[in-house]
Design a protein around this motif. Structure first.
Motif, PDB file in Angstrom:
ATOM      1  N   UNK A  43     -44.453   5.983  66.815  1.00  0.00           N
ATOM      2  CA  UNK A  43     -43.908   4.790  66.163  1.00  0.00           C
ATOM      3  C   UNK A  43     -44.883   3.626  66.269  1.00  0.00           C
ATOM      4  N   UNK A  44     -45.411   3.385  67.478  1.00  0.00           N
ATOM      5  CA  UNK A  44     -46.320   2.253  67.684  1.00  0.00           C
ATOM      6  C   UNK A  44     -47.617   2.435  66.906  1.00  0.00           C
ATOM      7  N   UNK A  45     -48.139   3.671  66.881  1.00  0.00           N
ATOM      8  CA  UNK A  45     -49.359   3.931  66.121  1.00  0.00           C
ATOM      9  C   UNK A  45     -49.139   3.672  64.647  1.00  0.00           C
ATOM     10  N   UNK A  46     -47.986   4.057  64.121  1.00  0.00           N
ATOM     11  CA  UNK A  46     -47.670   3.826  62.709  1.00  0.00           C
ATOM     12  C   UNK A  46     -47.526   2.337  62.415  1.00  0.00           C
ATOM     13  N   UNK A  47     -46.937   1.592  63.364  1.00  0.00           N
ATOM     14  CA  UNK A  47     -46.810   0.143  63.185  1.00  0.00           C
ATOM     15  C   UNK A  47     -48.186  -0.511  63.121  1.00  0.00           C
ATOM     16  N   UNK A  48     -49.086  -0.121  64.034  1.00  0.00           N
ATOM     17  CA  UNK A  48     -50.441  -0.684  64.019  1.00  0.00           C
ATOM     18  C   UNK A  48     -51.164  -0.336  62.720  1.00  0.00           C
ATOM     19  N   UNK A  49     -51.032   0.909  62.254  1.00  0.00           N
ATOM     20  CA  UNK A  49     -51.674   1.302  61.005  1.00  0.00           C
ATOM     21  C   UNK A  49     -51.161   0.474  59.833  1.00  0.00           C
ATOM     22  N   UNK A  50     -49.841   0.282  59.781  1.00  0.00           N
ATOM     23  CA  UNK A  50     -49.272  -0.463  58.663  1.00  0.00           C
ATOM     24  C   UNK A  50     -49.625  -1.942  58.752  1.00  0.00           C
ATOM     25  N   UNK A  51     -49.617  -2.506  59.965  1.00  0.00           N
ATOM     26  CA  UNK A  51     -50.023  -3.904  60.116  1.00  0.00           C
ATOM     27  C   UNK A  51     -51.478  -4.091  59.727  1.00  0.00           C
ATOM     28  N   UNK A 189     -54.865   5.046  64.162  1.00  0.00           N
ATOM     29  CA  UNK A 189     -53.991   4.146  64.906  1.00  0.00           C
ATOM     30  C   UNK A 189     -54.716   3.379  65.996  1.00  0.00           C
ATOM     31  N   UNK A 190     -55.711   4.017  66.641  1.00  0.00           N
ATOM     32  CA  UNK A 190     -56.447   3.347  67.717  1.00  0.00           C
ATOM     33  C   UNK A 190     -57.321   2.221  67.168  1.00  0.00           C
ATOM     34  N   UNK A 191     -58.046   2.501  66.075  1.00  0.00           N
ATOM     35  CA  UNK A 191     -58.872   1.442  65.488  1.00  0.00           C
ATOM     36  C   UNK A 191     -57.992   0.356  64.870  1.00  0.00           C
ATOM     37  N   UNK A 192     -56.835   0.748  64.329  1.00  0.00           N
ATOM     38  CA  UNK A 192     -55.927  -0.242  63.751  1.00  0.00           C
ATOM     39  C   UNK A 192     -55.391  -1.184  64.823  1.00  0.00           C
ATOM     40  N   UNK A 193     -55.114  -0.647  66.018  1.00  0.00           N
ATOM     41  CA  UNK A 193     -54.636  -1.509  67.101  1.00  0.00           C
ATOM     42  C   UNK A 193     -55.693  -2.538  67.476  1.00  0.00           C
ATOM     43  N   UNK A 273     -45.661  10.469  60.239  1.00  0.00           N
ATOM     44  CA  UNK A 273     -44.853   9.892  61.305  1.00  0.00           C
ATOM     45  C   UNK A 273     -44.127  10.994  62.072  1.00  0.00           C
ATOM     46  N   UNK A 274     -44.090  10.856  63.391  1.00  0.00           N
ATOM     47  CA  UNK A 274     -43.328  11.798  64.210  1.00  0.00           C
ATOM     48  C   UNK A 274     -41.842  11.613  63.924  1.00  0.00           C
ATOM     49  N   UNK A 275     -41.123  12.715  63.684  1.00  0.00           N
ATOM     50  CA  UNK A 275     -39.715  12.707  63.277  1.00  0.00           C
ATOM     51  C   UNK A 275     -39.523  11.788  62.068  1.00  0.00           C
ATOM     52  N   UNK A 276     -40.116  12.147  60.923  1.00  0.00           N
ATOM     53  CA  UNK A 276     -40.114  11.259  59.751  1.00  0.00           C
ATOM     54  C   UNK A 276     -38.765  11.212  59.034  1.00  0.00           C
ATOM     55  N   UNK A 277     -37.995  10.178  59.272  1.00  0.00           N
ATOM     56  CA  UNK A 277     -36.767   9.921  58.527  1.00  0.00           C
ATOM     57  C   UNK A 277     -36.892   8.567  57.845  1.00  0.00           C
ATOM     58  N   UNK A 278     -36.081   8.352  56.820  1.00  0.00           N
ATOM     59  CA  UNK A 278     -36.155   7.092  56.090  1.00  0.00           C
ATOM     60  C   UNK A 278     -35.853   5.904  57.002  1.00  0.00           C
TER      61      UNK A 278
END
Length: 457
Positions: A43-51, A189-193, A273-278
């Motif tokens: 979840x956190x990696x996806x948030x950093x990527x999207x931000x 995700x790491x570079x995005x953070x 995304x891990x456990x990808x639900x809407x």
């Protein structure tokens, strides 16, 4: 889910034929079957990527947008644009769950047949190539100055690190290319953070430097490059304006729209995304847009309250004029350049995906095609960054057309064409509003940019 493929297809046809809503906690389906997949991005990696996809060079221009719309006017517009961006993502994710389609181009094909797939794919490619070119153009222009700011003022000469074209080629080959070749967007995700942390540092510096520059601004100042400027600031300029209306105000909404355009990266991030639900991906989107909105508002407010009407269209240039060789400004310039550099591979991912879908369709994955497409796209972007003398006009026109389409127009049209919900439902009415708002914004901003360009010529 322990159901067979036939039952999934039956459930899918029942959902699309009737008016039953898809469960938001149902995992993303692919052609009616649930594939076995490895553990996805956190979840956190996806948030950093999207931000990272949201926050880019637009951060530098929002103080200028506030100066041309006023504090209250800017805040209202920014909240409206960010809310519409989050809602349009909601529509895309809803269609993704209803149809099992996991690409923006696929939704275009489902809604408008093959022309829809081509139009969406071309819009993604044009938008992302334009964005990547502008980022590398910033690196070409600013990186030599950033390096020189850390050297002795007496240091003169034609050193290799003063050639912006050479520097942008080096960083593209050594940094951008290896990151762009990564097979999954979740790996970024790491570079995005890091990129997001650099942006947060920029926001902190704008707050701290508010008290380092007096108002009225000093009259005679010398920029980092040695250029002499005269500021005509007076006491009346130190009063913040709540609302401002001028011809330059027309640039505010396109700047904001570009600042929240992350839709080309939404579905690739969703798929990994891990456990990808809407509902889980919607939470990722809401957190990312909310945090970006907070950082945007803080940077814009304190940047504006430092320079008021004299704020530059690129905020860092304003600091150069009044506090040259300031350590914090020098380091934040380097941080912004690193953030922009680390954003390019993330923007490259959906552009490459769109090109492969348009040219190869549903062919099996090929490393040769993958690598060749990566090299060609980066080659085009690099050539534009090196040889185009002023990319602002081209980027402005591309942004006013493709940004408004990808952010507002396409999600609204796709929902109206694909969804079985009645036109009187809230989502359908909101989708109509998205389309109308996007068309009006795109036409007005495009016209203003062309007229301004013609007048300046």
């Amino acid at each position: 889910m322990s159901v067979n493929g036939n039952r999934n297809r039956d459930l899918y046809h029942q959902t699309t034929a009737g008016d039953t809503e898809t469960n938001e906690n149902t995992p993303l389906l692919t052609n009616g079957s649930v594939p076995t997949r490895a553990k996805g991005a956190s979840f956190s990696s996806s948030v950093f990527n999207l931000m990272n996809a949201i926050m880019g060079s637009g951060t530098l221009g929002l103080s200028y947008a506030m100066a041309n719309t006023g504090i209250v006017g800017f805040s209202i517009l920014l909240v409206v644009v960010s809310s519409l961006a989050a809602f349009s993502v909601h529509l895309l994710l809803k269609l993704c769950d209803q149809t099992g389609i996991k690409s923006y181009e696929g939704l275009g094909e489902r809604a408008l047949q093959k022309p829809g797939k081509i139009v969406v794919g071309m819009a993604i490619v044009i938008q992302n190539i334009g964005a990547m070119s502008s980022y590398l153009f910033i690196l070409k222009s600013e990186l030599p100055a950033a390096i020189n700011s850390f050297l002795s003022p007496d240091n003169t000469g034609n050193a290799w690190y003063e050639d912006g074209r050479l520097l942008v080629i080096i960083v593209t080959l050594c940094v951008v290319l290896p990151l762009a070749l990564l097979p999954k967007i979740g790996f970024l995700g790491y570079t995005s953070s890091l990129a997001v942390l650099f942006m947060m540092y920029f926001v902190v510096v704008t707050v701290v430097k508010k008290w380092s520059i007096p108002c009225p601004l000093p009259h005679n100042v010398t920029t980092l490059s040695g250029a002499f400027q005269i500021s005509n600031s007076s006491d009346s300029d130190c009063t913040p304006k709540l609302f401002v209306f001028s011809s330059k105000s027309a640039y505010a909404i396109p700047t904001m729209a570009f600042s929240f355009l992350c839709h080309t990266a939404i579905l690739p991030i969703y798929c990994e995304l891990d456990r990808p639900t809407k509902s889980r991906m919607q939470n990722v989107t809401n957190v990312s847009i909310s945090l970006s909105l907070i950082l945007y508002v803080i940077a814009a407010v304190f940047g504006y309250l430092t320079f008021y009407a004299h704020v530059n269209s690129e905020l860092l240039l304003s600091y150069d004029a009044y506090i040259p060789r300031d350590i914090m400004v020098m380091t934040v310039r380097l941080a912004i350049l690193l953030s922009v550099l680390l954003t390019v591979p993330l923007i490259h991912f959906p552009a490459r995906k769109a090109v492969i879908l348009l040219l190869c369709g549903g062919r099996p994955f090929s490393w040769l095609i993958y690598i060749m497409t990566t090299l060609i796209i980066l080659g085009v972007v690099l050539l534009m960054a090196i040889f185009v003398p002023d990319i602002s006009h081209v980027f402005g026109i591309v942004g006013s057309t493709t940004s408004s389409c990808l952010l507002f127009v396409f999600p609204g049209i796709f929902y109206l064409k694909i969804s079985s919900r009645p036109l009187s439902s809230f989502d359908s009415i909101a989708a109509v509003f998205l389309v109308v708002f996007g068309l009006i914004m795109g036409i007005i901003s495009f016209s203003v940019i062309v007229i301004t360009w013609a007048q300046s010529s």
